[in-house]
Every structure is written in structure tokens, then in C-alpha cells.
Motif scaffolding. Structure first.
Motif, mmCIF file in Angstrom:
data_model
loop_
_atom_site.group_PDB
_atom_site.id
_atom_site.type_symbol
_atom_site.label_atom_id
_atom_site.label_comp_id
_atom_site.label_asym_id
_atom_site.label_seq_id
_atom_site.Cartn_x
_atom_site.Cartn_y
_atom_site.Cartn_z
ATOM 1 N N THR A 420 0.815 -1.217 0.000
ATOM 2 C CA THR A 420 0.000 0.000 0.000
ATOM 3 C C THR A 420 0.848 1.268 0.000
ATOM 4 O O THR A 420 0.333 2.344 -0.265
ATOM 5 C CB THR A 420 -0.928 0.017 1.226
ATOM 6 O OG1 THR A 420 -0.146 -0.067 2.431
ATOM 7 C CG2 THR A 420 -1.902 -1.162 1.179
ATOM 8 N N ALA A 421 2.145 1.131 0.289
ATOM 9 C CA ALA A 421 3.071 2.273 0.217
ATOM 10 C C ALA A 421 4.459 1.714 -0.084
ATOM 11 O O ALA A 421 4.912 0.787 0.584
ATOM 12 C CB ALA A 421 3.079 3.067 1.524
ATOM 13 N N THR A 422 5.118 2.263 -1.086
ATOM 14 C CA THR A 422 6.408 1.728 -1.515
ATOM 15 C C THR A 422 7.552 2.110 -0.593
ATOM 16 O O THR A 422 8.577 1.435 -0.558
ATOM 17 C CB THR A 422 6.746 2.215 -2.931
ATOM 18 O OG1 THR A 422 6.957 3.644 -2.903
ATOM 19 C CG2 THR A 422 5.625 1.862 -3.904
ATOM 20 N N ALA A 427 6.996 9.557 1.110
ATOM 21 C CA ALA A 427 5.679 9.811 1.692
ATOM 22 C C ALA A 427 5.412 8.963 2.927
ATOM 23 O O ALA A 427 4.367 9.125 3.552
ATOM 24 C CB ALA A 427 4.593 9.553 0.647
ATOM 25 N N HIS A 430 7.606 1.819 3.867
ATOM 26 C CA HIS A 430 7.078 0.710 3.074
ATOM 27 C C HIS A 430 6.013 -0.001 3.907
ATOM 28 O O HIS A 430 6.240 -0.362 5.060
ATOM 29 C CB HIS A 430 8.207 -0.252 2.723
ATOM 30 C CG HIS A 430 7.819 -1.336 1.781
ATOM 31 N ND1 HIS A 430 7.346 -2.557 2.207
ATOM 32 C CD2 HIS A 430 7.823 -1.393 0.425
ATOM 33 C CE1 HIS A 430 7.089 -3.330 1.167
ATOM 34 N NE2 HIS A 430 7.377 -2.651 0.074
ATOM 35 N N THR A 431 4.831 -0.182 3.328
ATOM 36 C CA THR A 431 3.697 -0.710 4.090
ATOM 37 C C THR A 431 3.021 -1.835 3.328
ATOM 38 O O THR A 431 2.804 -1.737 2.116
ATOM 39 C CB THR A 431 2.666 0.400 4.377
ATOM 40 O OG1 THR A 431 3.317 1.485 5.042
ATOM 41 C CG2 THR A 431 1.534 -0.121 5.260
ATOM 42 N N THR A 445 4.242 -2.099 8.621
ATOM 43 C CA THR A 445 5.132 -1.049 8.123
ATOM 44 C C THR A 445 6.581 -1.406 8.433
ATOM 45 O O THR A 445 6.884 -2.023 9.465
ATOM 46 C CB THR A 445 4.805 0.312 8.757
ATOM 47 O OG1 THR A 445 4.918 0.206 10.185
ATOM 48 C CG2 THR A 445 3.386 0.730 8.415
#
Length: 513
Positions: A420-422, A427, A430-431, A445
Motif C-alpha cells: 500500500t506504500a512503496t 511519503a 514501506h507498508t 510497516t
């Protein structure tokens, strides 16, 4: 009443709803305005409630696993789901499952005492543990014999009573218990306070005592000089012995670690140990000699090390490197690029495409332990979050550290993992979002590169420059120079690592060799 849920029949109320109602009710238990006797009475009642809650978990756990096994299916998936629900590692969940199955099927008296709140979960585990080598019939008999004493004996007394009762029923069980204990010999490592760690060896008593005796004997002889030495050699050996001010325990620990790691006395550690620190922590002299507020280094997966100790370790390694021509150990620095906050690793010097070389090191630094919440097992697999056969790429964004067990469990039906997050765009970390077969979701995370509990330190603005790349701030030594551009951690057409930069640490100043 507004906000009150619609009335439901008792049959329609799920076990989860009943439990959550109890949790909400407990929020109304306050300590103010009541007598000391009321407080003590409430603590006692809560202790009984803990036992009853543990018994309910036992019944639900045993039913969930046994239903799956009754269908001839692999229970690893439901065990992993239960581990997340209990917020523990799958290994610990296996122990919970074993206890639950034993209590439900073989130890009704212990389970009844737990349900009534007469004993706690730990005491029930003692009964299961100390009867593990007995047959089902003998275990049930021990359960019956000690039923009236479960709530009155202390932990040690209950342990001894269960062992004695088991030996009376089956003396051979003691021999079987010892045989199983020998099979469980192992070496473990766990963090200790103040930058230390415990290295433990569990082995047969005779072998462990023999090893300790050998170390003790060697320590007692360390200042005994060889009389055959020449005068000059004897004096040099005497000076070295006088200069060694280590105590007995310190000398034995140093010697044991040198022998286990294959090092000669004073040799640099030849095995790579990742020591992560900021440039300001590593080279304070390059920043006006001011030590940063967060003067801490970090060993990924283990814990923090004081900055002064980390600098001294690097300096000591550099002083020793090259003394022996055959010594291949060295000190290498690899640049790590983080997001603007310094929280998340986004790149490092690398030129490999697959999950090996630099890219694998990237994942090992970012994910030192399994990414599944509460697992804490070492991340031994570099996993494709989206499988290759489903179009997943071999990249830092699609990579995730996983233990061997969770890497296999996620392939079972009903498990879904997505990025969901790189963590590469500044931002946030990593998630991953993990969805279990029972539709429960968990967010995982990546930890801060400098360890959990890390907080960004305030640093003078003149030591930073904005590379105008979307807000990423990169520390530089000269504010007038443009900051370095982080390299692509996995370029497509390159399969060789570039030479790493060897930094010499001289009087606090870093010069590229």
C-alpha cells in the motif's frame, strides 16, 4: 435510547460481541472513590477474569485447529491467523495450540480450574509442560491427582508435584523427557541492555560444564609464562600480561567469542555485522565537531548502540585491519539513502537486479525481521509480495522480508498481501496490508532504519540542501555543493556491484581511500 443497538436474542450474539461488551464494561472500573479493600477485591476479581478469558481462548483455539485437522487439511493457515489474533509469533502460537488441545482433550480438571479463575494461564501451562512425556491416560491421572491442589501450590511447588506424580505413574517418562531435552539443544542470541547481547548455548549438562571448566582452566593459566622463553621474549610476554587488565569474566567472554567466531586473539571480526548510523554520528568532526542529539547507531534486527561505542568500534577495526597480511577483514561503508525525515530506507549503492547482492542487502537492512506483525523471527526469505507468476516485479517496492513459515503460509487459500506504500517516494515507510482467510486485516510497516523508537534529531539547516526532487532532503558536507542523487537500487541491465567506498577514519575525518 439513541445509539443503542437493536435487541438480539442470545443465540444471535457472537462470542466476539460478548467479549467486546465485557471489554467495554471494564473501562468503567475506576480506582478513585473506593476503599483500599474494594481495590484489592477488584484486583482479585480481575485475576479470576484473566483465567476465565484464557480458558475461553483455549476452547476456541482447540476447536478452530481441530475442525481444520478433522477435514484432513493443513492447520498452518489457521494457526497463523490465530497468531495474528493473539498478537504473537507463530512459534508461540504453536505452543498455545498444544496447550489448548491437551487441556481440552486430556486435562479437564485443570481446564475447569482455569475457567473458574482459580489458576492463571501460566500455571495451566506448567501442568501441560510437566506431563508432556506421559501417555494420555497417565496425563489425565496426574490432572485428577492434583486437581485439589492446583490453586494452592506455587509455581515451583506445582512443577515439582507434577513431575513427581508423573514419575510415580511412569518412571520411563523421565528418561524420555531427558532424551527429548537433548534433542532440543540449540544456540540462541537475544539483545541485552547497554549495547550488549546474550549468546546462550543449551546443551547436555556434561558438555556444558566441560566447556565452562576448560575456559576457567585457560583463564587461570593466562598469566603463567613459558619458562623456555628467552629473556627478551619473557619480558615481552610479561609486559603483555601486565597490560591485560581484563577481569576473569571479561577474559572468558572474549575468548569464547573469539573461538566461536573463528578469530585469532585481537583479529577483526571477519563476518559482516551491519552497523547503521548517520553521517553526523559517524563523522562528527566533519560537522564542526558537534555530536548530534541522537548520537546512536543501530544494528538492524537487534537494537541500538551508543554512538561513541560505534565510532570506537570502527576506529579499532581500522587500527587492526591490515596488520596481518592474511587477514581479509576490512571496514567498508555503504551509503544508505533515506526519505526526508531520515526514517525510511529508500536506496543504497547497488547494481544488482535479483534479490541478491545489493538489492537483497537493501531488504535485509529495511526488513531485518519478518514483516508479519508480532512474528519477530529473522527474515530469512526475500519475498515477492506480488508473486512473479502474477506479474510481480523483483524490486525494492515489491520485496518484503519474511520468515520461512510466513512465506509459505501466504500462499495458502484466503491469504492476500499487497503493497500500500512503496516507501521510496518520501511519503512514508514501506507498508503491507495483510488479509487473512477470516477477513481480518493488518498493516505491516517497515521499521525505521535506525530502529524503533528513533526520532528525527534537530540539525542545523546549513548542513542540508534541497535537491528539488519532490521534497527529499539529503545531507551534504558543503551547502554550496549539489547533493548526490541516490542511485537506482536495481538497474535493469547491470549485474555487478560497483566497488564500495572504503573510508578511513582518521581523527574523526572521513577521507575516501
Amino acid at each position: 435510547m439513541e445509539g443503542t443497538p437493536e435487541a438480539t436474542t442470545p443465540e444471535a450474539v457472537t462470542p466476539e460481541a460478548r467479549v467486546r461488551a465485557m471489554v467495554s464494561a471494564l473501562a468503567g472500573v475506576v480506582a478513585e472513590g473506593v476503599t483500599e479493600a474494594d481495590r484489592v477485591a477488584a484486583v482479585a476479581a480481575l485475576e479470576e477474569l484473566k483465567g476465565a478469558a484464557a480458558a475461553a481462548q483455549v476452547r476456541l483455539t482447540a476447536a478452530a485447529v481441530e475442525d481444520r485437522e478433522a477435514l484432513g487439511e493443513d492447520s498452518r493457515s489457521v494457526r497463523a491467523d490465530l497468531a495474528l489474533a493473539r498478537r504473537c509469533s507463530p512459534t508461540l502460537m504453536d505452543q498455545h495450540v498444544g496447550v489448548a488441545k491437551a487441556l481440552v482433550s486430556e486435562m479437564p480438571h485443570t481446564l475447569a480450574a482455569l475457567t473458574a479463575g482459580e489458576i492463571g494461564e501460566y500455571r495451566a501451562r506448567i501442568m501441560v509442560r510437566e506431563t508432556a512425556c506421559l501417555s494420555s491416560e497417565d496425563r489425565s491421572e496426574v490432572d485428577r491427582l492434583l486437581a485439589d491442589r492446583l490453586g494452592s501450590l506455587g509455581d515451583r511447588a506445582l512443577t515439582a508435584a507434577a513431575q513427581r506424580a508423573g514419575a510415580a505413574l511412569d518412571a520411563a517418562s523421565l528418561a524420555e523427557r531427558n532424551r527429548r531435552a537433548v534433542a532440543s539443544r540449540r544456540v540462541t542470541l537475544r539483545p541485552a541492555p547497554d549495547g550488549m547481547a546474550w549468546l546462550s548455548i543449551l546443551g547436555p549438562m556434561v558438555d556444558a560444564v566441560g566447556a565452562y571448566a576448560a575456559l576457567t582452566a585457560a583463564e587461570s593459566r593466562r598469566r603463567v609464562l613459558d619458562p623456555s622463553l628467552s629473556g627478551a621474549e619473557w619480558e615481552a610476554a610479561a609486559d603483555a600480561a601486565r597490560a591485560d587488565t581484563r577481569g576473569k569474566g571479561a577474559w572468558m567472554a572474549d575468548t569464547a567469542l573469539e573461538l566461536l567466531s573463528g578469530r585469532a586473539s585481537g583479529q577483526v571480526q571477519p563476518v559482516e555485522v551491519g552497523l547503521v548510523m548517520t553521517d553526523r554520528t559517524m563523522l562528527p568532526a566533519a560537522f564542526g565537531g558537534v555530536v548530534p542529539e541522537d548520537d546512536v547507531a543501530h544494528v538492524p534486527g537487534w537494537g541500538p548502540v551508543p554512538g561513541a561505542q560505534a565510532r570506537a568500534h570502527v576506529e579499532d577495526c581500522l587500527d587492526r585491519t591490515g596488520v596481518d597480511a592474511d587477514d581479509e577483514a576490512g571496514v567498508w561503508l555503504r551509503r544508505l539513502f533515506t526519505d526526508p525525515t531520515g526514517h525510511d530506507l529508500v536506496a543504497l549503492d547497488s547494481r544488482r537486479r535479483l534479490f541478491d547482492g545489493g538489492l537483497r542487502m537493501f531488504l535485509q537492512l529495511r526488513d531485518p525481521v519478518c514483516r508479519v506483525p508480532w512474528c519477530d523471527a529473522p527474515a530469512v526469505h526475500a519475498d515477492h509480495v506480488e508473486p512473479v507468476h502474477a506479474g510481480g516485479t523483483t524490486s525494492a517496492a515489491n520485496g518484503g522480508g519474511a520468515c520461512a513459515r510466513h512465506n509459505l503460509v501466504k500462499e495458502h487459500d484466503g491469504w492476500h498481501v499487497q503493497v500500500t506504500a512503496t516507501g521510496l517516494d518520501g511519503a512514508g515507510p514501506h507498508t503491507l496490508r495483510i488479509t487473512t482467510p477470516t477477513r481480518r486485516t493488518y498493516e505491516a510497516t517497515a521499521p525505521p532504519i535506525l530502529g524503533e523508537g528513533w526520532a528525527a534529531a534537530r540539525a542545523p539547516a546549513e548542513h542540508y540542501a534541497d535537491p528539488d526532487d519532490g521534497g527529499r532532503w539529503t545531507p551534504v558536507l558543503d551547502p554550496d555543493e549539489p547533493p548526490p542523487v541516490p542511485p537506482d537500487p536495481h538497474p535493469p541491465d547491470e549485474d555487478l556491484d560497483p566497488p564500495l567506498e572504503l573510508w578511513r577514519y582518521v581523527d574523526g575525518i572521513g577521507d575516501v581511500a
